[in-house]
Design a protein around this motif. Structure first.
Motif, PDB file in Angstrom:
ATOM      1  N   ARG A 156     -11.580  -5.519  37.544  1.00 61.37           N
ATOM      2  CA  ARG A 156     -11.936  -6.768  38.229  1.00 61.37           C
ATOM      3  C   ARG A 156     -12.179  -7.909  37.245  1.00 61.37           C
ATOM      4  NH1 ARG A 156     -15.900  -4.444  43.053  1.00 61.37           N
ATOM      5  NH2 ARG A 156     -14.352  -3.029  43.973  1.00 61.37           N
ATOM      6  N   GLU A 157     -11.407  -7.884  36.164  1.00 63.78           N
ATOM      7  CA  GLU A 157     -11.472  -8.987  35.203  1.00 63.78           C
ATOM      8  C   GLU A 157     -10.576 -10.126  35.685  1.00 63.78           C
ATOM      9  OE1 GLU A 157     -12.957  -9.868  32.398  1.00 63.78           O
ATOM     10  OE2 GLU A 157     -14.296  -8.137  32.398  1.00 63.78           O
ATOM     11  N   ARG A 158     -11.065 -11.336  35.593  1.00 65.80           N
ATOM     12  CA  ARG A 158     -10.275 -12.486  36.016  1.00 65.80           C
ATOM     13  C   ARG A 158      -9.412 -12.976  34.865  1.00 65.80           C
ATOM     14  NH1 ARG A 158     -11.235 -14.587  40.867  1.00 65.80           N
ATOM     15  NH2 ARG A 158     -13.051 -13.818  42.013  1.00 65.80           N
ATOM     16  N   ASN A 159      -8.208 -13.425  35.190  1.00 64.34           N
ATOM     17  CA  ASN A 159      -7.295 -13.919  34.168  1.00 64.34           C
ATOM     18  C   ASN A 159      -7.748 -15.305  33.699  1.00 64.34           C
ATOM     19  OD1 ASN A 159      -6.270 -15.943  35.941  1.00 64.34           O
ATOM     20  ND2 ASN A 159      -4.873 -14.458  36.851  1.00 64.34           N
ATOM     21  N   PRO A 160      -7.126 -15.861  32.652  1.00 66.88           N
ATOM     22  CA  PRO A 160      -7.585 -17.151  32.119  1.00 66.88           C
ATOM     23  C   PRO A 160      -7.627 -18.277  33.147  1.00 66.88           C
ATOM     24  CG  PRO A 160      -6.111 -16.095  30.550  1.00 66.88           C
ATOM     25  CD  PRO A 160      -6.071 -15.263  31.795  1.00 66.88           C
ATOM     26  N   ARG A 161      -6.839 -18.162  34.213  1.00 69.97           N
ATOM     27  CA  ARG A 161      -6.845 -19.195  35.256  1.00 69.97           C
ATOM     28  C   ARG A 161      -7.864 -18.915  36.355  1.00 69.97           C
ATOM     29  NH1 ARG A 161      -0.430 -20.649  36.232  1.00 69.97           N
ATOM     30  NH2 ARG A 161       0.041 -21.285  34.064  1.00 69.97           N
ATOM     31  N   GLY A 162      -8.576 -17.787  36.223  1.00 69.09           N
ATOM     32  CA  GLY A 162      -9.595 -17.460  37.213  1.00 69.09           C
ATOM     33  C   GLY A 162      -9.112 -16.573  38.335  1.00 69.09           C
ATOM     34  N   GLY A 163      -7.839 -16.174  38.316  1.00 64.94           N
ATOM     35  CA  GLY A 163      -7.312 -15.322  39.370  1.00 64.94           C
ATOM     36  C   GLY A 163      -7.601 -13.853  39.119  1.00 64.94           C
ATOM     37  N   THR A 164      -7.339 -13.030  40.128  1.00 66.78           N
ATOM     38  CA  THR A 164      -7.607 -11.594  40.027  1.00 66.78           C
ATOM     39  C   THR A 164      -6.359 -10.789  39.681  1.00 66.78           C
ATOM     40  OG1 THR A 164      -7.254 -11.349  42.426  1.00 66.78           O
ATOM     41  CG2 THR A 164      -9.517 -11.721  41.677  1.00 66.78           C
ATOM     42  N   LYS A 165      -5.192 -11.421  39.707  1.00 68.23           N
ATOM     43  CA  LYS A 165      -3.939 -10.726  39.415  1.00 68.23           C
ATOM     44  C   LYS A 165      -3.523 -10.990  37.965  1.00 68.23           C
ATOM     45  CE  LYS A 165      -3.259  -8.899  43.471  1.00 68.23           C
ATOM     46  NZ  LYS A 165      -3.306  -7.434  43.634  1.00 68.23           N
ATOM     47  N   TRP A 166      -3.062  -9.934  37.325  1.00 67.96           N
ATOM     48  CA  TRP A 166      -2.607 -10.034  35.944  1.00 67.96           C
ATOM     49  C   TRP A 166      -1.140  -9.686  35.862  1.00 67.96           C
ATOM     50  CZ3 TRP A 166      -5.144 -11.333  31.380  1.00 67.96           C
ATOM     51  CH2 TRP A 166      -6.523 -11.574  31.499  1.00 67.96           C
ATOM     52  N   ASN A 167      -0.431 -10.337  34.947  1.00 70.04           N
ATOM     53  CA  ASN A 167       0.955  -9.948  34.690  1.00 70.04           C
ATOM     54  C   ASN A 167       1.109  -9.671  33.199  1.00 70.04           C
ATOM     55  OD1 ASN A 167       1.405 -12.526  33.372  1.00 70.04           O
ATOM     56  ND2 ASN A 167       1.621 -13.428  35.429  1.00 70.04           N
ATOM     57  N   ALA A 168       2.248  -9.088  32.839  1.00 69.97           N
ATOM     58  CA  ALA A 168       2.465  -8.675  31.457  1.00 69.97           C
ATOM     59  C   ALA A 168       2.420  -9.854  30.488  1.00 69.97           C
ATOM     60  CB  ALA A 168       3.804  -7.945  31.344  1.00 69.97           C
ATOM     61  N   SER A 169       2.938 -11.005  30.893  1.00 66.66           N
ATOM     62  CA  SER A 169       2.971 -12.153  29.983  1.00 66.66           C
ATOM     63  C   SER A 169       1.564 -12.644  29.660  1.00 66.66           C
ATOM     64  CB  SER A 169       3.806 -13.281  30.601  1.00 66.66           C
ATOM     65  OG  SER A 169       3.230 -13.724  31.821  1.00 66.66           O
ATOM     66  N   SER A 170       0.643 -12.598  30.630  1.00 67.73           N
ATOM     67  CA  SER A 170      -0.736 -13.022  30.367  1.00 67.73           C
ATOM     68  C   SER A 170      -1.407 -12.086  29.374  1.00 67.73           C
ATOM     69  CB  SER A 170      -1.533 -13.062  31.671  1.00 67.73           C
ATOM     70  OG  SER A 170      -0.982 -14.010  32.568  1.00 67.73           O
ATOM     71  N   VAL A 171      -1.139 -10.784  29.527  1.00 68.02           N
ATOM     72  CA  VAL A 171      -1.696  -9.807  28.589  1.00 68.02           C
ATOM     73  C   VAL A 171      -1.140 -10.060  27.189  1.00 68.02           C
ATOM     74  CG1 VAL A 171      -1.796  -7.355  27.988  1.00 68.02           C
ATOM     75  CG2 VAL A 171      -2.056  -8.071  30.375  1.00 68.02           C
ATOM     76  N   LYS A 172       0.155 -10.311  27.112  1.00 69.36           N
ATOM     77  CA  LYS A 172       0.786 -10.537  25.807  1.00 69.36           C
ATOM     78  C   LYS A 172       0.199 -11.768  25.117  1.00 69.36           C
ATOM     79  CE  LYS A 172       5.326 -10.803  23.564  1.00 69.36           C
ATOM     80  NZ  LYS A 172       4.934 -11.884  22.654  1.00 69.36           N
ATOM     81  N   GLN A 173      -0.070 -12.820  25.879  1.00 69.28           N
ATOM     82  CA  GLN A 173      -0.651 -14.025  25.286  1.00 69.28           C
ATOM     83  C   GLN A 173      -2.012 -13.722  24.652  1.00 69.28           C
ATOM     84  OE1 GLN A 173      -0.805 -16.892  28.433  1.00 69.28           O
ATOM     85  NE2 GLN A 173       1.409 -17.225  28.477  1.00 69.28           N
ATOM     86  N   GLN A 174      -2.808 -12.910  25.351  1.00 68.61           N
ATOM     87  CA  GLN A 174      -4.124 -12.568  24.819  1.00 68.61           C
ATOM     88  C   GLN A 174      -4.009 -11.695  23.567  1.00 68.61           C
ATOM     89  OE1 GLN A 174      -7.142 -13.700  25.951  1.00 68.61           O
ATOM     90  NE2 GLN A 174      -5.927 -15.020  27.302  1.00 68.61           N
ATOM     91  N   LEU A 175      -3.059 -10.755  23.551  1.00 67.93           N
ATOM     92  CA  LEU A 175      -2.870  -9.895  22.384  1.00 67.93           C
ATOM     93  C   LEU A 175      -2.329 -10.698  21.194  1.00 67.93           C
ATOM     94  CD1 LEU A 175      -1.412  -6.650  24.008  1.00 67.93           C
ATOM     95  CD2 LEU A 175      -3.714  -7.032  23.135  1.00 67.93           C
ATOM     96  N   ASP A 176      -1.424 -11.647  21.467  1.00 70.41           N
ATOM     97  CA  ASP A 176      -0.922 -12.506  20.392  1.00 70.41           C
ATOM     98  C   ASP A 176      -2.056 -13.339  19.800  1.00 70.41           C
ATOM     99  OD1 ASP A 176       1.610 -11.523  20.744  1.00 70.41           O
ATOM    100  OD2 ASP A 176       2.304 -13.212  21.973  1.00 70.41           O
ATOM    101  N   GLN A 177      -2.938 -13.806  20.676  1.00 67.09           N
ATOM    102  CA  GLN A 177      -4.087 -14.584  20.206  1.00 67.09           C
ATOM    103  C   GLN A 177      -5.010 -13.708  19.349  1.00 67.09           C
ATOM    104  OE1 GLN A 177      -6.239 -16.477  23.396  1.00 67.09           O
ATOM    105  NE2 GLN A 177      -8.012 -16.928  22.113  1.00 67.09           N
ATOM    106  N   ALA A 178      -5.179 -12.445  19.759  1.00 71.24           N
ATOM    107  CA  ALA A 178      -6.017 -11.521  18.996  1.00 71.24           C
ATOM    108  C   ALA A 178      -5.435 -11.272  17.603  1.00 71.24           C
ATOM    109  CB  ALA A 178      -6.167 -10.207  19.752  1.00 71.24           C
ATOM    110  N   ARG A 179      -4.112 -11.156  17.543  1.00 72.70           N
ATOM    111  CA  ARG A 179      -3.470 -10.951  16.234  1.00 72.70           C
ATOM    112  C   ARG A 179      -3.658 -12.178  15.333  1.00 72.70           C
ATOM    113  NH1 ARG A 179       0.178  -8.346  19.673  1.00 72.70           N
ATOM    114  NH2 ARG A 179       0.360  -6.114  19.215  1.00 72.70           N
ATOM    115  N   ARG A 180      -3.542 -13.345  15.923  1.00 70.90           N
ATOM    116  CA  ARG A 180      -3.737 -14.560  15.123  1.00 70.90           C
ATOM    117  C   ARG A 180      -5.175 -14.671  14.634  1.00 70.90           C
ATOM    118  NH1 ARG A 180      -0.255 -16.769  19.161  1.00 70.90           N
ATOM    119  NH2 ARG A 180      -2.051 -17.552  20.325  1.00 70.90           N
ATOM    120  N   ALA A 181      -6.096 -14.075  15.395  1.00 65.43           N
ATOM    121  CA  ALA A 181      -7.509 -14.095  14.998  1.00 65.43           C
ATOM    122  C   ALA A 181      -7.819 -13.047  13.935  1.00 65.43           C
ATOM    123  CB  ALA A 181      -8.403 -13.862  16.219  1.00 65.43           C
ATOM    124  N   GLY A 182      -6.803 -12.241  13.587  1.00 60.89           N
ATOM    125  CA  GLY A 182      -6.984 -11.277  12.502  1.00 60.89           C
ATOM    126  C   GLY A 182      -7.269  -9.865  12.944  1.00 60.89           C
TER     127      GLY A 182
END
Length: 307
Positions: A270-296
């Motif tokens: 029941r985690e909300r996506n960056p836009r506040g919605g309840t549905k997640w897609n693969a591209s949203s997950v990838k954006q967060q993982l790419d951001q994590a990699r950039r953060a080291g």
């Protein structure tokens, strides 16, 4: 079009003997004859709580599978333990069957027999409780001082023995279940806070609080069975980074998960996506993982998401 046929359920056997001198051959013959394509074997006392093979089997069993044993005493220590195991199977959508007992939770008759067993177990607990209370009342009426003299007098050897026994009752099941949760703790700590680790574990059907998990890890550390670094304080992160670190933690906890698998788990949590919605897609997950990699953060290579 005709509906596709339902997948055939798997029959998974479990055979157990109490000592090294005993053999599981007779159980294997009956389980194979019943159609079990996969059979797990274990050696362990009937009264022992430590059954790692059974614990792993219950972890891996899937919805629709049927756990099969030759007799009830091969699976459970007691009626209450049997009901606990079957309740866990039901939560996963799996079933249980005993070949020599009228228990098959995939049938109405088997469920009725199970309910009878549950009633018997409750009656047994009530009778034991009443007999114990009656015995205590009678002893007190005779002027007998109840309790262990060693406990009443706070004898050091008695206190030490009771402390060790209490520690063993806590530690044994903790060690037996560690393969279910410790790998995730090792991958996420101390990089992620305890609350995020708990959220990942509970998203997989476990039941933890941050304090209970921290206590469990602290106990294993005290036994030199875990790295003390796991207990270090997690680094402070801006609140905006929480979602990124949580998703990174999920990816590190199970490197085999696809982007879609992670999306499904986030929805289950029941985690909300960056836009506040309840549905997640693969591209949203990838954006967060790419951001994590950039953060080291050191993350496993993302598997390609299935189309």
């Amino acid at each position: 079009m005709a509906p596709s046929p339902a997948p055939k359920r798997r029959l998974i056997g479990y055979a157990r003997v109490s000592t090294d001198d005993q053999m599981t051959d007779a159980q294997l013959i009956e389980l194979e004859a019943a159609g079990c394509g996969l059979i797990h074997q274990e050696q362990g006392s009937g009264g022992s709580r430590a059954r790692p093979v059974l614990a792993q089997l219950l972890k891996e069993i899937r919805a629709g599978d049927v756990l099969v044993v030759v007799r009830l005493d091969r699976l459970a220590r007691s009626v209450s333990h049997l009901l606990e195991v079957i309740e866990g199977l039901e939560k996963k959508g799996a079933h249980f069957k005993s070949l020599q007992d009228p228990i098959d939770t995939s049938t109405p008759q088997g469920m009725f027999s199970l309910q009878v067993l549950g009633a018997v177990a409750q009656l047994e607990r009530s009778l034991i409780s009443e007999r114990t209370k009656a015995g205590l009342r009678a002893a007190k009426a005779r002027g007998k001082v109840l309790g262990s003299p060693g406990v009443r007098e706070h004898r050091p050897e008695t206190v030490r023995r009771l402390t060790l026994a209490r520690e063993k009752r806590y530690l044994d099941p903790l060690i037996a279940s560690a393969d279910r949760w410790m790998p995730t703790v090792k991958r996420m700590r101390p990089g992620q806070p305890w609350s995020d680790v708990v959220q990942v574990l509970n998203g997989w059907g476990q039941d933890w609080t941050a304090e209970r998990l921290r206590r469990a890890v602290r106990k294993l550390v005290s036994q030199r069975m875990a790295d003390p670094a796991l207990l270090q304080k997690s680094p402070p992160r801006p609140s905006a980074d929480r979602l990124m670190t949580l998703i990174a933690g999920i990816a590190m906890a199970d490197p085999g998960l696809s982007l879609r698998d992670i999306a499904v788990q986030l929805e289950r949590m029941r985690e909300r996506n960056p836009r506040g919605g309840t549905k997640w897609n693969a591209s949203s997950v990838k954006q967060q993982l790419d951001q994590a990699r950039r953060a080291g953060l050191i993350l496993p290579t993302s598997p390609e998401d299935a189309a």
